[in-house]
Design an enzyme around this catalytic site. Structure first.
Site, PDB file in Angstrom:
ATOM      1  N   GLU A 134      -7.245  -1.333   2.721  1.00 42.97           N
ATOM      2  CA  GLU A 134      -6.058  -0.470   2.694  1.00 42.97           C
ATOM      3  C   GLU A 134      -6.280   0.777   1.833  1.00 42.97           C
ATOM      4  O   GLU A 134      -5.546   1.750   1.968  1.00 42.97           O
ATOM      5  CB  GLU A 134      -4.840  -1.226   2.150  1.00 42.97           C
ATOM      6  CG  GLU A 134      -4.200  -2.177   3.153  1.00 42.97           C
ATOM      7  CD  GLU A 134      -4.722  -3.589   3.038  1.00 42.97           C
ATOM      8  OE1 GLU A 134      -5.889  -3.762   2.613  1.00 42.97           O
ATOM      9  OE2 GLU A 134      -3.980  -4.533   3.374  1.00 42.97           O
ATOM     10  N   ASP A 140      -4.492  -4.268  -1.404  1.00 40.08           N
ATOM     11  CA  ASP A 140      -4.027  -4.740  -0.097  1.00 40.08           C
ATOM     12  C   ASP A 140      -2.512  -4.970  -0.079  1.00 40.08           C
ATOM     13  O   ASP A 140      -1.883  -5.149  -1.118  1.00 40.08           O
ATOM     14  CB  ASP A 140      -4.736  -6.055   0.266  1.00 40.08           C
ATOM     15  CG  ASP A 140      -4.470  -7.145  -0.749  1.00 40.08           C
ATOM     16  OD1 ASP A 140      -4.490  -6.852  -1.954  1.00 40.08           O
ATOM     17  OD2 ASP A 140      -4.217  -8.295  -0.343  1.00 40.08           O
ATOM     18  N   GLU A 141      -1.982  -4.937   1.106  1.00 40.48           N
ATOM     19  CA  GLU A 141      -0.609  -5.369   1.395  1.00 40.48           C
ATOM     20  C   GLU A 141       0.420  -4.852   0.388  1.00 40.48           C
ATOM     21  O   GLU A 141       1.157  -5.627  -0.207  1.00 40.48           O
ATOM     22  CB  GLU A 141      -0.557  -6.911   1.446  1.00 40.48           C
ATOM     23  CG  GLU A 141      -1.460  -7.489   2.522  1.00 40.48           C
ATOM     24  CD  GLU A 141      -1.398  -9.010   2.616  1.00 40.48           C
ATOM     25  OE1 GLU A 141      -1.510  -9.519   3.737  1.00 40.48           O
ATOM     26  OE2 GLU A 141      -1.262  -9.687   1.560  1.00 40.48           O
ATOM     27  N   CYS A 142       0.456  -3.535   0.227  1.00 39.88           N
ATOM     28  CA  CYS A 142       1.433  -2.951  -0.696  1.00 39.88           C
ATOM     29  C   CYS A 142       2.511  -2.197   0.093  1.00 39.88           C
ATOM     30  O   CYS A 142       2.250  -1.108   0.600  1.00 39.88           O
ATOM     31  CB  CYS A 142       0.720  -1.998  -1.666  1.00 39.88           C
ATOM     32  SG  CYS A 142       1.874  -1.189  -2.792  1.00 39.88           S
ATOM     33  N   HIS A 164       1.138  -7.009  -4.817  1.00 38.03           N
ATOM     34  CA  HIS A 164       0.855  -8.381  -5.274  1.00 38.03           C
ATOM     35  C   HIS A 164       0.954  -8.486  -6.800  1.00 38.03           C
ATOM     36  O   HIS A 164       0.059  -9.034  -7.455  1.00 38.03           O
ATOM     37  CB  HIS A 164      -0.530  -8.827  -4.795  1.00 38.03           C
ATOM     38  CG  HIS A 164      -0.574  -9.128  -3.322  1.00 38.03           C
ATOM     39  ND1 HIS A 164       0.173 -10.135  -2.745  1.00 38.03           N
ATOM     40  CD2 HIS A 164      -1.255  -8.542  -2.297  1.00 38.03           C
ATOM     41  CE1 HIS A 164      -0.069 -10.165  -1.435  1.00 38.03           C
ATOM     42  NE2 HIS A 164      -0.909  -9.202  -1.141  1.00 38.03           N
TER      43      HIS A 164
END
Ligand SMILES: [Zn+2]
EC number: 3.2.1.52
Length: 500
Positions: free
Chosen positions: A346, A294-296, A231
């Protein structure tokens, strides 16, 4: 507009006090009310009056003299609020609890006006951490709007504000050492991210300090979040050399997960974040700093020579483990600044080789499993599972296409109310759960006031769940008129569909 409001405080207050007895008689708060406050609580008394007068001007002529006493007690962890016809007494051991008692009193005044029914309350929080998160990256929310939200949050005894300051679509935190990021990472090209969208913004240090001062008066701690290593598109736009492929990076004008993330093999990235977190730690007085995580996606790491080199040097078995290496570095930076790192769940993944530093607090959002696992591994935990009614970018009613929230998700008021941060599977590790939090991502929020009807009344339901030990959904539902009256009194917009 409002349903009937009971004349019994036990039937109107939310969060429901843990011990409350309704009494006969009434107390009228006016300019004639004498306030006697022990000096150590004078700031709390002043804040209470300031907040109250914004929404309920003084009644000029009182119905005679009466008194409000605010004093210290030796009772641990509880406040006491007694309202008699001629005298209100508040007592607690510390400033935070005294302020909570005053906020309960403010709730009664916002519900009934100047004349409130007598009662006797002894109260304490069920969870020590009661939070709400606002994403100000997808859409900028002004400092003043944040202060309005803080005030409403304080009225329901929330005590943490998680401020999401950076993301792919915008960087909102002013850096003392990098004007390029301040200018270029805070503004998106397209104004219509979706329809008529605001194109961005950067908080000034002065604005942030103003929000911090306000929150401090309300006994709300702010947790600033700087996203790493995913992000990060807005940052990469100003610093393409921080990405694995060094290409041109545009600040996205859509939501989603982007494969370009911070290059973990680049030492300059680590050095840069030392300076970023030093700025964050200098400005924010709270003990926690959120480091994202998160969300990497790890796709770029597979082919980046620098990342591959880092993998070899550290005997990492997969590119995915590089994120864990990065988490360790960032946690070290934050810890060296005297703060405690918090990460999305995560940070638990791909930690076979390096583990997760013990001090990292895990915020469980992909369901509860992350929180359960983290507690098992000895980490403190904050629960915010997206599927359990605490994601407020979701619709109240999934089937209603007129709603503003994301169509794929649903957080009903009852789900918010039923949410419990402690899970059976945690067993003896349950003491590691600090509490829970409601999150508002702003892809679908145009500007500040749009946030209100997404938060409220769901946030009130969550607040009661985190505060009240013996909660009761039917009793909570019956308080709807009073809850809506208090929100309206504070000029807070709220969702007005069915409570289910
Ligand atoms: Zn790389």
């Amino acid at each position: 507009m409002f349903t009937t409001i009971s004349n019994k405080p036990s039937k109107v207050l939310s969060p429901m006090p843990n011990k409350i007895v309704d009494k006969k008689g009434e107390f009228t708060f006016s300019q004639d009310t004498m306030i006697y406050v022990e000096p150590q609580f004078s700031q709390e008394a002043e804040t209470f009056i300031d907040l109250l007068l914004e929404d309920l001007p003084y009644k000029e002529k009182g119905s005679g003299e009466n008194e409000l006493y605010i004093k210290k007690s030796k009772v641990k962890g509880k406040y006491h609020l007694e309202i008699l016809e001629d005298k209100i007494t508040i007592s607690a051991e510390n400033n935070e609890l005294v302020f909570m008692a005053l906020e309960t009193l403010r709730s009664l005044l916002l519900t009934y006006g100047h004349t409130i029914p007598c009662c006797n309350i002894t109260d304490w929080p069920k969870c020590e951490y009661r939070g709400f998160m606002l994403d100000t990256a997808r859409h900028f929310v002004t400092a003043n709007e944040i202060k309005r939200l803080l005030k409403a949050a304080s009225s329901i005894h929330l005590n943490y504000f998680h401020w999401h300051l950076t993301d792919d679509q915008g960087w909102r935190f002013p850096l003392s050492f990098d004007e390029k990021v301040n200018k270029e990472s805070s503004i998106r090209k397209a104004i219509d991210y979706q329809e008529e969208r605001f194109e961005g913004g950067l908080y000034t240090e002065e604005e942030i300090k103003d929000v911090i001062n306000y929150a401090t008066k309300l006994h709300i701690t702010i947790i600033p979040e700087i996203e790493t290593p995913g992000h990060a598109m807005a940052l990469l736009h100003a610093h393409p050399e921080f990405g694995c492929v060094g290409g041109e990076y545009e600040i996205p004008t859509t939501g989603g997960i982007f494969k370009d993330v911070l290059c973990v093999g680049n030492d300059e990235v680590i050095e840069y974040f030392k300076k970023v977190f030093a700025d964050v730690a200098r400005i924010f007085p709270g003990k926690y700093i959120h480091i994202g995580g998160d969300e990497c996606p790890h796709e770029r790491y597979e082919t980046c020579p620098k990342c591959q080199k880092r993998m070899e040097e550290n005997n990492l078995k997969s590119a995915a483990e590089l994120q864990s290496w990065m988490t360790v570095q960032i946690a070290k930076i934050v810890t060296s600044l005297g703060k405690i790192p918090v990460g999305w769940d995560e940070v638990l993944d791909n930690t076979q080789t390096l583990g997760l530093p013990k001090e990292v607090i895990v915020m469980s959002w992909r369901g509860s499993q992350g929180g359960i696992e983290a507690a098992k591994r000895g980490h403190k935990v904050i629960m915010s599972p997206s599927i359990e009614g605490v994601y407020y970018d979701y619709r109240y009613d999934k089937s209603n296409d007129d709603e503003h929230g994301q169509y794929w998700g649903e957080s009903t008021i009852k789900m918010s109310y039923d949410f419990e941060p402690i899970k059976k599977e945690m067993g003896d590790d349950a003491h590691l759960v600090l509490g829970g939090q409601g999150n508002l991502w702003t892809e679908r929020v145009d500007f500040g006031r749009d946030t209100e009807a997404l938060y409220f009344p769901r946030l009130v339901a969550l607040a009661e769940s985190l505060w009240t030990e013996k909660k009761n959904w039917e009793a909570f539902k019956a308080k709807r008129g009073a809850i809506e009256k208090r929100l309206a009194s504070q000029d807070i917009m709220f969702w007005s569909g069915n409570w289910s």
